[in-house]
Design a protein around this motif. Sequence first.
Motif, PDB file in Angstrom:
ATOM      1  N   MET A   1       0.843  -1.170   0.000  1.00 60.17           N
ATOM      2  CA  MET A   1       0.000   0.000   0.000  1.00 60.17           C
ATOM      3  C   MET A   1       0.898   1.247   0.000  1.00 60.17           C
ATOM      4  SD  MET A   1      -2.935   1.313   2.665  1.00 60.17           S
ATOM      5  CE  MET A   1      -2.366   0.427   4.036  1.00 60.17           C
ATOM      6  N   LYS A   2       0.687   2.140  -0.923  1.00 58.76           N
ATOM      7  CA  LYS A   2       1.465   3.374  -1.031  1.00 58.76           C
ATOM      8  C   LYS A   2       0.882   4.431  -0.099  1.00 58.76           C
ATOM      9  CE  LYS A   2       3.935   6.152  -4.080  1.00 58.76           C
ATOM     10  NZ  LYS A   2       5.289   6.202  -3.723  1.00 58.76           N
ATOM     11  N   ARG A   3       1.766   5.139   0.593  1.00 61.41           N
ATOM     12  CA  ARG A   3       1.310   6.197   1.506  1.00 61.41           C
ATOM     13  C   ARG A   3       1.585   7.547   0.872  1.00 61.41           C
ATOM     14  NH1 ARG A   3       3.374   5.274   7.362  1.00 61.41           N
ATOM     15  NH2 ARG A   3       5.233   6.126   6.475  1.00 61.41           N
ATOM     16  N   ASP A   4       0.718   8.483   1.159  1.00 60.84           N
ATOM     17  CA  ASP A   4       0.879   9.828   0.626  1.00 60.84           C
ATOM     18  C   ASP A   4       1.805  10.690   1.468  1.00 60.84           C
ATOM     19  OD1 ASP A   4      -0.830   9.289  -1.488  1.00 60.84           O
ATOM     20  OD2 ASP A   4      -2.610   9.889  -0.348  1.00 60.84           O
ATOM     21  N   HIS A   5       1.986  10.307   2.732  1.00 61.41           N
ATOM     22  CA  HIS A   5       2.822  11.112   3.617  1.00 61.41           C
ATOM     23  C   HIS A   5       3.546  10.189   4.590  1.00 61.41           C
ATOM     24  CE1 HIS A   5      -0.897  10.369   5.748  1.00 61.41           C
ATOM     25  NE2 HIS A   5      -0.299  10.666   6.876  1.00 61.41           N
ATOM     26  N   GLY A   6       4.457  10.760   5.337  1.00 61.82           N
ATOM     27  CA  GLY A   6       5.213   9.966   6.304  1.00 61.82           C
ATOM     28  C   GLY A   6       6.509   9.461   5.697  1.00 61.82           C
ATOM     29  N   PRO A   7       7.395   9.015   6.546  1.00 61.51           N
ATOM     30  CA  PRO A   7       8.707   8.566   6.065  1.00 61.51           C
ATOM     31  C   PRO A   7       8.609   7.231   5.337  1.00 61.51           C
ATOM     32  CG  PRO A   7       8.502   8.074   8.381  1.00 61.51           C
ATOM     33  CD  PRO A   7       7.269   8.853   7.984  1.00 61.51           C
ATOM     34  N   SER A   8       9.553   7.008   4.466  1.00 57.55           N
ATOM     35  CA  SER A   8       9.617   5.726   3.775  1.00 57.55           C
ATOM     36  C   SER A   8      10.656   4.834   4.457  1.00 57.55           C
ATOM     37  CB  SER A   8      10.008   5.932   2.310  1.00 57.55           C
ATOM     38  OG  SER A   8      11.350   6.372   2.221  1.00 57.55           O
ATOM     39  N   VAL A   9      10.597   3.553   4.150  1.00 58.42           N
ATOM     40  CA  VAL A   9      11.566   2.606   4.696  1.00 58.42           C
ATOM     41  C   VAL A   9      12.976   3.021   4.296  1.00 58.42           C
ATOM     42  CG1 VAL A   9      12.366   0.217   4.543  1.00 58.42           C
ATOM     43  CG2 VAL A   9       9.933   0.696   4.840  1.00 58.42           C
ATOM     44  N   SER A  10      13.148   3.459   3.061  1.00 59.41           N
ATOM     45  CA  SER A  10      14.491   3.851   2.613  1.00 59.41           C
ATOM     46  C   SER A  10      14.990   5.086   3.370  1.00 59.41           C
ATOM     47  CB  SER A  10      14.519   4.088   1.109  1.00 59.41           C
ATOM     48  OG  SER A  10      13.637   5.120   0.752  1.00 59.41           O
ATOM     49  N   GLN A  11      14.085   6.019   3.690  1.00 61.46           N
ATOM     50  CA  GLN A  11      14.502   7.197   4.463  1.00 61.46           C
ATOM     51  C   GLN A  11      14.968   6.795   5.860  1.00 61.46           C
ATOM     52  OE1 GLN A  11      10.766   9.315   3.895  1.00 61.46           O
ATOM     53  NE2 GLN A  11      11.892  11.021   2.944  1.00 61.46           N
ATOM     54  N   VAL A  12      14.246   5.868   6.483  1.00 62.74           N
ATOM     55  CA  VAL A  12      14.637   5.406   7.817  1.00 62.74           C
ATOM     56  C   VAL A  12      15.952   4.642   7.728  1.00 62.74           C
ATOM     57  CG1 VAL A  12      13.996   3.913   9.750  1.00 62.74           C
ATOM     58  CG2 VAL A  12      12.279   5.403   8.700  1.00 62.74           C
ATOM     59  N   SER A  13      16.104   3.815   6.696  1.00 61.75           N
ATOM     60  CA  SER A  13      17.344   3.047   6.517  1.00 61.75           C
ATOM     61  C   SER A  13      18.557   3.955   6.382  1.00 61.75           C
ATOM     62  CB  SER A  13      17.244   2.151   5.276  1.00 61.75           C
ATOM     63  OG  SER A  13      16.269   1.170   5.460  1.00 61.75           O
ATOM     64  N   MET A  14      18.363   5.106   5.756  1.00 61.79           N
ATOM     65  CA  MET A  14      19.458   6.052   5.549  1.00 61.79           C
ATOM     66  C   MET A  14      19.679   6.955   6.764  1.00 61.79           C
ATOM     67  SD  MET A  14      20.583   5.407   2.508  1.00 61.79           S
ATOM     68  CE  MET A  14      21.457   6.867   2.037  1.00 61.79           C
ATOM     69  N   GLY A  15      18.787   6.846   7.766  1.00 66.29           N
ATOM     70  CA  GLY A  15      18.905   7.681   8.949  1.00 66.29           C
ATOM     71  C   GLY A  15      18.273   9.048   8.779  1.00 66.29           C
ATOM     72  N   ASP A  16      17.473   9.210   7.731  1.00 62.29           N
ATOM     73  CA  ASP A  16      16.864  10.509   7.446  1.00 62.29           C
ATOM     74  C   ASP A  16      15.453  10.651   7.998  1.00 62.29           C
ATOM     75  OD1 ASP A  16      19.146  11.278   6.035  1.00 62.29           O
ATOM     76  OD2 ASP A  16      18.362  10.487   4.139  1.00 62.29           O
ATOM     77  N   ALA A  17      14.926   9.616   8.612  1.00 60.27           N
ATOM     78  CA  ALA A  17      13.566   9.681   9.156  1.00 60.27           C
ATOM     79  C   ALA A  17      13.493   8.809  10.402  1.00 60.27           C
ATOM     80  CB  ALA A  17      12.556   9.226   8.107  1.00 60.27           C
ATOM     81  N   ASP A  18      12.433   8.981  11.179  1.00 63.27           N
ATOM     82  CA  ASP A  18      12.262   8.306  12.459  1.00 63.27           C
ATOM     83  C   ASP A  18      11.551   6.961  12.295  1.00 63.27           C
ATOM     84  OD1 ASP A  18      12.251   7.874  15.191  1.00 63.27           O
ATOM     85  OD2 ASP A  18      10.467   9.098  15.539  1.00 63.27           O
TER      86      ASP A  18
END
Length: 85
Positions: A1-18
């Motif tokens: 399911m695609k989300r319109d907002h919020g961090p992505s798994v890749s952003q969290v993996s890179m340390g750019d999101a919570d």
Amino acid sequence: MKRDHGPSVSQVSMGDADYDNLTAEEQAVIRDRWITQVETAIEQLRLDKKFAAEGRSFAELGEDGEVVVHHPVKENQAQQKPRLR
């Protein structure tokens, strides 16, 4: 399911999101990645070889969960043939 907002798994993996802002399913993906990274790092450490080279004993869990203690073998002991009595 695609989300319109919020961090992505890749952003969290890179340390750019919570991590806490991910869904439960996305958190599971992240935990799986972390486990794989930790297992790879442990395998690359090869502490068993380092400890043996330093003459240090060490313990680890065996396949059945029992503690297995490894004692270093001194070079002269490893090269000696067993004596018959």
